[in-house]
Design a protein around this motif. Sequence first.
Motif, PDB file in Angstrom:
ATOM      1  N   LEU A 469       0.856  -1.187   0.000  1.00  0.00           N
ATOM      2  CA  LEU A 469       0.000   0.000   0.000  1.00  0.00           C
ATOM      3  C   LEU A 469       0.888   1.231   0.000  1.00  0.00           C
ATOM      4  O   LEU A 469       1.964   1.241   0.599  1.00  0.00           O
ATOM      5  CB  LEU A 469      -0.955   0.019   1.198  1.00  0.00           C
ATOM      6  N   MET A 470       0.441   2.249  -0.711  1.00  0.00           N
ATOM      7  CA  MET A 470       1.158   3.519  -0.815  1.00  0.00           C
ATOM      8  C   MET A 470       0.149   4.648  -0.719  1.00  0.00           C
ATOM      9  O   MET A 470      -0.926   4.586  -1.320  1.00  0.00           O
ATOM     10  CB  MET A 470       1.918   3.603  -2.146  1.00  0.00           C
ATOM     11  N   GLU A 479       4.740  17.568  -1.680  1.00  0.00           N
ATOM     12  CA  GLU A 479       4.254  16.203  -1.862  1.00  0.00           C
ATOM     13  C   GLU A 479       4.942  15.315  -0.834  1.00  0.00           C
ATOM     14  O   GLU A 479       6.163  15.361  -0.676  1.00  0.00           O
ATOM     15  CB  GLU A 479       4.563  15.675  -3.268  1.00  0.00           C
ATOM     16  N   LEU A 480       4.151  14.510  -0.135  1.00  0.00           N
ATOM     17  CA  LEU A 480       4.677  13.525   0.801  1.00  0.00           C
ATOM     18  C   LEU A 480       4.084  12.172   0.450  1.00  0.00           C
ATOM     19  O   LEU A 480       2.886  12.080   0.115  1.00  0.00           O
ATOM     20  CB  LEU A 480       4.313  13.892   2.244  1.00  0.00           C
ATOM     21  N   GLU A 481       4.899  11.126   0.499  1.00  0.00           N
ATOM     22  CA  GLU A 481       4.378   9.800   0.226  1.00  0.00           C
ATOM     23  C   GLU A 481       5.074   8.777   1.109  1.00  0.00           C
ATOM     24  O   GLU A 481       6.210   8.973   1.560  1.00  0.00           O
ATOM     25  CB  GLU A 481       4.540   9.418  -1.245  1.00  0.00           C
ATOM     26  N   ALA A 482       4.372   7.675   1.354  1.00  0.00           N
ATOM     27  CA  ALA A 482       4.924   6.591   2.155  1.00  0.00           C
ATOM     28  C   ALA A 482       4.315   5.288   1.668  1.00  0.00           C
ATOM     29  O   ALA A 482       3.215   5.267   1.096  1.00  0.00           O
ATOM     30  CB  ALA A 482       4.637   6.800   3.642  1.00  0.00           C
ATOM     31  N   GLY A 483       5.045   4.201   1.889  1.00  0.00           N
ATOM     32  CA  GLY A 483       4.561   2.913   1.435  1.00  0.00           C
ATOM     33  C   GLY A 483       5.096   1.778   2.281  1.00  0.00           C
ATOM     34  O   GLY A 483       6.140   1.897   2.932  1.00  0.00           O
ATOM     35  N   LEU A 484       4.378   0.654   2.253  1.00  0.00           N
ATOM     36  CA  LEU A 484       4.759  -0.536   3.003  1.00  0.00           C
ATOM     37  C   LEU A 484       4.422  -1.763   2.166  1.00  0.00           C
ATOM     38  O   LEU A 484       3.386  -1.799   1.483  1.00  0.00           O
ATOM     39  CB  LEU A 484       4.000  -0.584   4.337  1.00  0.00           C
ATOM     40  N   SER A 512       9.343  -4.320   3.440  1.00  0.00           N
ATOM     41  CA  SER A 512      10.084  -3.165   2.932  1.00  0.00           C
ATOM     42  C   SER A 512       9.175  -1.953   3.033  1.00  0.00           C
ATOM     43  O   SER A 512       7.948  -2.061   3.007  1.00  0.00           O
ATOM     44  CB  SER A 512      10.551  -3.390   1.487  1.00  0.00           C
ATOM     45  N   ALA A 513       9.799  -0.788   3.156  1.00  0.00           N
ATOM     46  CA  ALA A 513       9.027   0.437   3.363  1.00  0.00           C
ATOM     47  C   ALA A 513       9.799   1.623   2.817  1.00  0.00           C
ATOM     48  O   ALA A 513      11.008   1.547   2.581  1.00  0.00           O
ATOM     49  CB  ALA A 513       8.723   0.638   4.843  1.00  0.00           C
ATOM     50  N   PHE A 514       9.098   2.719   2.586  1.00  0.00           N
ATOM     51  CA  PHE A 514       9.766   3.954   2.172  1.00  0.00           C
ATOM     52  C   PHE A 514       8.950   5.146   2.640  1.00  0.00           C
ATOM     53  O   PHE A 514       7.747   5.055   2.908  1.00  0.00           O
ATOM     54  CB  PHE A 514       9.949   4.009   0.654  1.00  0.00           C
ATOM     55  N   ILE A 515       9.624   6.277   2.732  1.00  0.00           N
ATOM     56  CA  ILE A 515       8.978   7.561   2.990  1.00  0.00           C
ATOM     57  C   ILE A 515       9.737   8.607   2.191  1.00  0.00           C
ATOM     58  O   ILE A 515      10.966   8.564   2.096  1.00  0.00           O
ATOM     59  CB  ILE A 515       8.958   7.905   4.489  1.00  0.00           C
ATOM     60  N   GLY A 516       9.011   9.493   1.565  1.00  0.00           N
ATOM     61  CA  GLY A 516       9.664  10.486   0.718  1.00  0.00           C
ATOM     62  C   GLY A 516       8.861  11.756   0.620  1.00  0.00           C
ATOM     63  O   GLY A 516       7.682  11.809   0.979  1.00  0.00           O
ATOM     64  N   GLY A 517       9.519  12.785   0.122  1.00  0.00           N
ATOM     65  CA  GLY A 517       8.848  14.061  -0.050  1.00  0.00           C
ATOM     66  C   GLY A 517       9.477  14.895  -1.139  1.00  0.00           C
ATOM     67  O   GLY A 517      10.651  14.709  -1.488  1.00  0.00           O
ATOM     68  N   LEU A 518       8.692  15.778  -1.711  1.00  0.00           N
ATOM     69  CA  LEU A 518       9.165  16.722  -2.725  1.00  0.00           C
ATOM     70  C   LEU A 518       8.600  18.088  -2.384  1.00  0.00           C
ATOM     71  O   LEU A 518       7.402  18.219  -2.110  1.00  0.00           O
ATOM     72  CB  LEU A 518       8.732  16.288  -4.122  1.00  0.00           C
ATOM     73  N   PHE A 519       9.462  19.094  -2.388  1.00  0.00           N
ATOM     74  CA  PHE A 519       9.014  20.448  -2.071  1.00  0.00           C
ATOM     75  C   PHE A 519       9.501  21.407  -3.138  1.00  0.00           C
ATOM     76  O   PHE A 519      10.696  21.463  -3.443  1.00  0.00           O
ATOM     77  CB  PHE A 519       9.542  20.890  -0.712  1.00  0.00           C
ATOM     78  N   GLN A 520       8.547  22.132  -3.726  1.00  0.00           N
ATOM     79  CA  GLN A 520       8.864  23.166  -4.705  1.00  0.00           C
ATOM     80  C   GLN A 520       9.169  24.441  -3.915  1.00  0.00           C
ATOM     81  O   GLN A 520       8.275  25.191  -3.525  1.00  0.00           O
ATOM     82  CB  GLN A 520       7.689  23.388  -5.662  1.00  0.00           C
ATOM     83  N   ILE A 521      10.461  24.661  -3.658  1.00  0.00           N
ATOM     84  CA  ILE A 521      10.877  25.784  -2.813  1.00  0.00           C
ATOM     85  C   ILE A 521      10.424  27.106  -3.411  1.00  0.00           C
ATOM     86  O   ILE A 521       9.928  27.995  -2.724  1.00  0.00           O
ATOM     87  CB  ILE A 521      12.401  25.755  -2.620  1.00  0.00           C
ATOM     88  N   ASN A 522      10.605  27.244  -4.703  1.00  0.00           N
ATOM     89  CA  ASN A 522      10.076  28.371  -5.461  1.00  0.00           C
ATOM     90  C   ASN A 522       9.928  27.894  -6.904  1.00  0.00           C
ATOM     91  O   ASN A 522      10.251  26.744  -7.218  1.00  0.00           O
ATOM     92  CB  ASN A 522      10.985  29.610  -5.337  1.00  0.00           C
ATOM     93  N   GLY A 532      14.335   4.633   1.704  1.00  0.00           N
ATOM     94  CA  GLY A 532      13.638   3.374   1.514  1.00  0.00           C
ATOM     95  C   GLY A 532      14.449   2.181   1.959  1.00  0.00           C
ATOM     96  O   GLY A 532      15.673   2.147   1.799  1.00  0.00           O
ATOM     97  N   SER A 533      13.763   1.212   2.554  1.00  0.00           N
ATOM     98  CA  SER A 533      14.388  -0.076   2.826  1.00  0.00           C
ATOM     99  C   SER A 533      14.069  -1.003   1.658  1.00  0.00           C
ATOM    100  O   SER A 533      13.034  -0.877   1.004  1.00  0.00           O
ATOM    101  CB  SER A 533      13.861  -0.671   4.139  1.00  0.00           C
TER     102      SER A 533
END
Length: 768
Positions: A469-470, A479-484, A512-522, A532-533
């Motif tokens: 699941l993600m 944007e933030l995302e996580a999965g397992l 296995s799992a992951f967590i990530g993010g993306l930020f548009q600073i400008n 991620g594992s």
Amino acid sequence: MNFIKYAFTLFILILSISNGMAQDCNLVIRGKVIHLENNEPIESAYIWINEVERGEITDQDGNFVIRNLCPGSYTIKIQFLGHKEILDTISLNTNSFNKTYRMEEESLDLVGVEIHGHRDAVQTTTALTALYGDELLAARGENLGESLKRIAGVTTFSTGNTISKPVIHGMHSNRIMILNNGIRLEGQQWGAEHAPEIDPFLADEITVVKGAETVRYGPEAMGGVILVNPAPLATKKSRKTELNLLGGTNSRMGNISVTHSGGSGKINGLGYRVQASAKRAGNVKSPDYYQDNTGMSELNFSGALGYSSSKLGIETYYSFFNTSIGILRDAHTGNLSDLEQIIQNGRPFTNADFTYEINNPKQVVSHHLAKVKSHYHLSENWKLNAQYGFQLNLREEYDRRRGDLNDRPSLDLKLYTNTFDLFVDHTHRNEFSGTWGVNLIQQANSNVPGTGVTPLIPNYDMVNVGFYLMEKYSKGPLELEAGLRYDLRNVQTARFIQNELQEADLDYQNFSAFIGGLFQINPRLSFSSNLGSAWRPPNVNELFSQGLHHGAAAVEIGDSELNSEKSFKWVNELEYDHNNLHLEVTGYANQINNYIYLNPTGETVVSLRGTFNVYEYLQANAFFYGFDFAGSYEFTEKISAYAKGSIIRAKNTDENNYFPFIPSDRMDWGFAYDFDSGNGKTNKVTLSNILVAQQTREPDFDIAPAPPGYALFNLAYQKQLQVHSNKLNLGIQVQNIFNTSYKEYMNRFRYFTDDMGRNILLKINYQF
């Protein structure tokens, strides 16, 4: 003192009031516009605020920013062709505003317009790069591995000049997953000389995901993912044909590919595509000599048929890949003395001539892939997806043998793979979306009897089931995302050795799992980070190899006690894009426990078929780290420059030494001159230079020391012509202009021969 104190207090008060007044109209509206169906960013959507009569256009990531707004109520209008208009009223007070907008498709009946809404987007916050358009056009005629070397951080692990495998951040083979039109490619990819069974001509876009993607795709994606995607099928009445003709002076290569696609005029939503290619090349020429028995031939075909409506979509796809590849004859030496002499000589003793003939040793590989995929919109927000794939991989490797045995393969493998994926996507008008699913893999590998040789690997049956699941949160520039994921794998093996049956029944499982993010600073600067594992169970060849691997010209010894690899990879990417400058920097660190590698022992085995180096599979803890960079700058409308490169370090932390076959530092840079800038047609010449350093971080023992570093110069010219309503693209490329003699450390045949010399390629692409 009191006067100073009061004056200072008054100054601070005035400054605060001034700042407060100045900030009244310094508010910002940030937003992101994506497709409701698959979260893919929408570029060039039009944003309009009526109250201030100002508008903006979304960038390639779907982001927009409107600055210098005063407190108050505003109505945002968002428009994009083929999608329902969005009207949103917001209230700005003292804070800026962030929001993600999801646009819903609507039917349009416009002549010359096709709306494709069911192609899956690449959903990840980790670093990714794609080849498409002119850059993919320039790579036509190259195999998949060579094409991907155009991406920073991607190199190749090769066996000669005709067999190459992509390497991402030092990982290759079973640590890299390749998806052919959404189906995980399952062949005998464990071998160093087993190139991916895929025709790059079928691709409209090739995407490289550099992070650990085991949650999304399964254990074999621990090093990264390569997605080879054809163009979406047409949904309106249309016809399009594309012809590619290529020729190369080195090996006198000829290559042709034809693709025809279209849509039905009677059944709305029905589309099709057929594609075929053929390739033939003879002996490769190093600067001073021909390499004996290095020719190859290919014959490939693919076809697709699909139907798409607002609720339902279904697609069928089939591809066939067939190749015959000659293996350098001088890699198969007669005795120990011959092996030592050719390594010392650094080049073949054979004075070969040019020929297209392919003799033993050689490999003949066929790969069939078929898929059926369907999706159904359960509601406006929920979509059910199902996909079934079948693959049959046939691999024959021929050695130089006596009499009638010469016509028999020494290695004859037949691999059946069935995959089934069932998953649901949910997207909402708020900030949340996600995917929940299960995938099943069933695989059966058999050694075809009659080779007269003890099989290198045993017969085996493998079943893998994974649940995952993600979830993703998107709001404005964030944007933030996580999965397992949980996987369970069972492998059963059997083979006869000296008339004794040897069997094994092995189970592997892991989260296995992951967590990530993306930020548009400008609008110009963005940052992404992904932790991620990942894991990968040992492959059958790593466990049970026992004998001569003919295509690699080496004896390989497995270890049945190997444990699963487990890793933690952290990938960070910073991207800057403003005016004439574009920069991307990716840094990563990867801790791998129980890393499995093929290590030269320094021993040799002498048999009736020759003398061969002995390699064994070992295991140790490893730490990989490095960075990739890519940038371009336009000095004027006509003159531009680019640079890209990668640095990787891989340490055996148990032994405090280094692993074999890790790419050395490299950089590719060049200048381009555009003769017709601004008219939308390509007409430019590019001069480039590839710099590769010597690999000084070698294992304690290798058959021969790493070769020196090298520098290659290349020249390319591309021009696009308009022929009535059709496009004609012409190209000429001169690779290794100065015919430099060099050896690439990542080429397993560097012990026996130099790499390819000068090569002039002529390319014609006609779209009508």
